[in-house]
Scaffold this active site. Structure first.
Site, mmCIF file in Angstrom:
data_model
loop_
_atom_site.group_PDB
_atom_site.id
_atom_site.type_symbol
_atom_site.label_atom_id
_atom_site.label_comp_id
_atom_site.label_asym_id
_atom_site.label_seq_id
_atom_site.Cartn_x
_atom_site.Cartn_y
_atom_site.Cartn_z
ATOM 1 N N HIS A 1 59.786 13.047 27.822
ATOM 2 C CA HIS A 1 58.502 13.134 28.140
ATOM 3 C C HIS A 1 57.631 12.109 28.830
ATOM 4 O O HIS A 1 57.066 12.425 29.952
ATOM 5 C CB HIS A 1 57.779 13.033 26.771
ATOM 6 C CG HIS A 1 56.220 13.446 26.894
ATOM 7 N ND1 HIS A 1 55.754 14.659 26.492
ATOM 8 C CD2 HIS A 1 55.336 12.629 26.865
ATOM 9 C CE1 HIS A 1 54.163 14.401 26.638
ATOM 10 N NE2 HIS A 1 54.221 13.214 26.953
ATOM 11 N N GLU A 2 57.736 10.641 28.670
ATOM 12 C CA GLU A 2 57.032 9.800 29.274
ATOM 13 C C GLU A 2 57.792 9.802 30.807
ATOM 14 O O GLU A 2 57.086 9.341 31.895
ATOM 15 C CB GLU A 2 57.450 8.499 28.642
ATOM 16 C CG GLU A 2 56.563 8.497 27.069
ATOM 17 C CD GLU A 2 55.218 8.852 27.409
ATOM 18 O OE1 GLU A 2 54.564 8.733 28.589
ATOM 19 O OE2 GLU A 2 54.662 9.310 26.072
ATOM 20 N N HIS B 1 55.887 12.264 32.986
ATOM 21 C CA HIS B 1 54.791 11.625 33.452
ATOM 22 C C HIS B 1 55.095 10.802 34.555
ATOM 23 O O HIS B 1 54.370 10.726 35.747
ATOM 24 C CB HIS B 1 54.095 10.815 32.413
ATOM 25 C CG HIS B 1 53.301 11.632 31.423
ATOM 26 N ND1 HIS B 1 52.269 12.631 31.767
ATOM 27 C CD2 HIS B 1 53.213 11.379 30.081
ATOM 28 C CE1 HIS B 1 51.846 13.004 30.656
ATOM 29 N NE2 HIS B 1 52.397 12.484 29.589
ATOM 30 N N HIS C 1 55.576 12.542 37.765
ATOM 31 C CA HIS C 1 54.212 12.959 38.406
ATOM 32 C C HIS C 1 53.529 11.825 39.368
ATOM 33 O O HIS C 1 52.958 12.258 40.223
ATOM 34 C CB HIS C 1 53.334 13.302 37.327
ATOM 35 C CG HIS C 1 52.244 14.059 37.553
ATOM 36 N ND1 HIS C 1 51.282 14.461 36.669
ATOM 37 C CD2 HIS C 1 51.842 14.919 38.492
ATOM 38 C CE1 HIS C 1 50.532 15.402 37.050
ATOM 39 N NE2 HIS C 1 50.795 15.788 38.332
HETATM 40 ZN ZN LIG Z 1 52.014 12.652 27.399
#
Ligand SMILES: [Zn+2]
Length: 673
Positions: free
Chosen positions: A462-463, A466, A469
């Protein structure tokens, strides 16, 4: 020598984090704020008529030094906090807020920006430049730039006070987490698997306790403990301490902070012309209105509640079967759920952990990024870090440097709980290429080697989503870089990335036993995937309860909100089952009170999940989790575009159509038929 004031000469112009001390921040902030004020003054008082270059570009260029100091300070406040850092935080938060207000409420500056905004279509600007004009103009309008002078003053005072309140809120929760430690005897860890027991022994040593074990209120310590500890009275005691964070008597109680925060937020929204704070907040999101966000929560609530009730009945049956003569309580849910899961899927978390070493779980999302986007990661040992646990990788794409990725994975005193991505420097091309420096923080328990749960592994993916991104950002203007996107869009790149963890070809390669190197047995992997829907009623209900709380808190207009009464009213209104509590109770709901980021925005995770579940469907339909053409569309429309695009349109171009909710319900096993 103050390293914050020097040129940063490390590779990639990385900050000298190893040499920064708390006493360096005050003088650096003094200079940074003064520099920025002077730069803003020059733009506002420029005698030349306003145009894109002398106003918008100049504004984007301003504050570079402040951004730099602030990024380093945030890293320390998040990951290396101590009394000195907290004192600076309390001192600097209101000053920064005053500084921001002076800019966004500066009438001369706004007039120039407004003029450029009015002429944006006739100034021969490219679409990205028009977008940055619109974005900056909207930032000013939403901050109150169009208000009368008296109202601007009031807005200024409100914002400064809100900044103090959010810092106080976060510090209170941190204090309640750090102050609490429960020493445990051998008898009290019966049921607890060996790996967790080792970690609890380490905690006892770190805290210099004479007891053999100790548990703290950090989620990665308490949650697995509640799942496995046989001692029911102890579970009750710890659970109650855990949900009481921020709500204890004494100096760290958050009640007054919450009431004042909600009242000031309501007033702020009214000043800008919105009915309530939620309406104000949502106007700048993909959802656009509180009604649309709430409609999504309600759409998912009924099937989640139905599933949670079935789950509760199954757990209650297990209690009875074991001869228990009590109603399932919140401190029992995780414990019996874990038992039922072991029975139904015939494996326990402890059997899984030896296959999930932290190093492999870090390598897996790297490899996924290599297959999808052609990225390579090479660890570097010459980049300064603030703690020896931090690792740094140079990221390249076809031999071209992309940026640096910092991973800080272990829990330690002075680190905020949870996991997050941040940036030491955003990518942009305002004056030549500036490469991003992106960080991930987690709170894993150390070990030799560190072994993770499957949820922990999901957090790493998940991290890292990010982080991608931020790393893949390919834009010209800092304001539009990387994760500077709508709040309900920002979880798409991270939640989407979690799907690759469950791909059999990723698991079979990276989930390997730490001693033997054997891959995770096929049967275990199949059970793991089959167990995916287990307890999803519970998880969805506890999430939604917090999301409804957030929305209700921020839809009120009265000034004297009693947060406890409002919380109780919301939970009664939605009909939360007795054995479930919200994932975050209001007094420690940092997402919405420690900063404005997720206030009236906790629903965003679910909104983004509609997108990520539907989006991953594209890869499933293609029959190839690494489909080259889809990965390219994903890169070009989602991961690299920052805030340069309309988000609805960007999604449509990646997926070929608008998102549908079915994949989310199916992903959580909540389909109605
Ligand atoms: Zn998040």
């Amino acid at each position: 020598m103050n390293p914050l004031l020097e040129d940063w000469t490390a590779p990639f112009g990385a900050p000298p984090l190893n040499r920064v001390r708390p006493e360096h921040f005050a003088p650096a902030y003094d200079r940074a704020l003064a520099d920025h004020r002077a730069e803003i003054g020059r733009i506002a008082e420029d005698p030349a008529p306003p145009d894109f270059a002398n106003t918008i570009i100049a504004f984007e260029r301003s504050g570079k030094f402040l951004t730099r100091v602030d990024a380093v300070f945030s890293a320390f406040a998040g990951s290396m906090s101590d009394d000195a850092i907290q004192a600076i935080e309390r001192e600097i938060a209101p000053r920064l807020s005053a500084h921001q207000n002076a800019i966004y409420l500066n009438p001369q500056l706004f007039q120039r920006i407004d003029t450029v905004w009015r002429q944006r279509q006739d100034a021969a600007l490219d679409p990205e430049s028009i977008k940055v004009v619109e974005r900056i103009h909207l930032d000013f309008v939403r901050a109150g730039a169009e208000l009368s002078p008296e109202k601007r003053d009031r807005m200024d005072a409100i914002n400064q006070r809100l900044a103090e309140l959010s810092t106080g809120f976060a510090q209170n929760v941190l204090a309640d987490e750090e102050d609490y430690v429960e020493p445990l005897s051998e008898a009290q860890v019966v049921g607890v698997p060996v790996s967790l027991r080792d970690a609890l022994a380490d905690t006892a040593k770190e805290r210099d306790l004479s007891a053999p074990y100790a548990v703290t209120l950090s989620r990665s310590s308490i949650e697995p403990f509640l799942q496995t500890a046989d001692d029911r009275a102890l579970r009750e005691k710890l659970f109650k301490a855990w949900v009481k964070r921020g709500d204890n008597d004494g100096d760290h109680n958050n009640k007054a902070i919450m009431t004042e925060t909600l009242s000031l937020r309501g007033e702020k929204a009214a000043l800008i012309g919105y009915q309530n704070y939620a309406a104000y907040k949502l106007a700048d999101s993909m959802a656009a209105t509180p009604e649309r966000a709430r409609a999504l929560l309600e759409r998912v609530w009924a099937p989640a509640l139905r599933r949670a009730r079935e789950e509760r009945d199954a757990l209650q049956a297990l209690v009875a079967e074991e001869g228990g003569n009590f109603d399932l309580a919140p401190w029992d849910w995780r414990y019996y759920a874990e038992k039922l899961r072991q029975r139904r899927y015939d494996f326990d978390e402890a059997a899984l952990k030896p296959y999930l070493t932290l190093d492999n779980v870090i390598a897996a999302p790297f490899d996924t990024a290599s297959k999808l986007f052609g990225l390579s990661f090479n660890q570097r040992h010459d980049i300064p870090v603030y703690h020896p646990d931090v690792r740094v990788w140079e990221v390249t794409q076809a031999g071209r440097p992309v940026g640096l990725f910092y991973g800080d994975y272990f829990a330690r005193t002075g680190k905020q709980g949870g996991a997050w991505m941040s940036s030491l420097r955003d990518q942009h091309r305002l004056d030549g290429e500036v490469l991003p420096l992106i960080t991930n923080n987690c709170n894993f328990v150390k070990g030799d080697p560190a072994l993770l749960s499957f949820d922990d592994a999901r957090t790493v993916f998940h991290e890292f989503g990010h982080a991608l991104h931020g790393l893949l950002s390919n834009v010209r203007y800092p304001r539009l870089s990387g994760t500077n996107v709508a709040r309900d869009f920002v979880e798409l790149p991270s939640q989407l990335y979690e799907h690759w963890l469950e791909e059999p070809q990723v698991l079979s390669r990276f989930a390997r036993h730490y001693r033997t190197g054997e891959p995770m047995p096929q049967a275990l992997m199949e059970k793991l995937i089959a167990a995916r829907h287990f307890n999803q009623g519970f998880q969805t209900v506890e999430f939604l309860a917090s999301a409804f709380l957030d929305m209700d808190f921020h839809s009120k207009t009265s000034v004297n909100i009693d947060p406890a009464a409002l919380e109780a009213a919301t939970l009664t209104a939605i009909g939360i089952p007795e054995a479930i509590v919200p994932r975050h109770a209001a007094p420690h709901f940092g997402h919405i009170f420690a900063g404005e980021g997720y206030s009236a925005g906790y629903y965003s995770y679910l909104w983004s999940e509609v997108l990520d579940a539907d989006g991953y469907g594209a890869f499933t339909e293609a029959g190839d989790p690494f489909s080259h053409s889809l990965a390219k569309k994903l890169h070009d429309n989602i991961y690299s575009t920052g805030g340069t695009r309309d988000f609805t349109q960007a999604y449509r171009e990646f997926r070929g159509r608008d998102p549908e909710i079915d994949a989310l319900l199916k992903g959580r096993g909540l389909e109605t038929n």
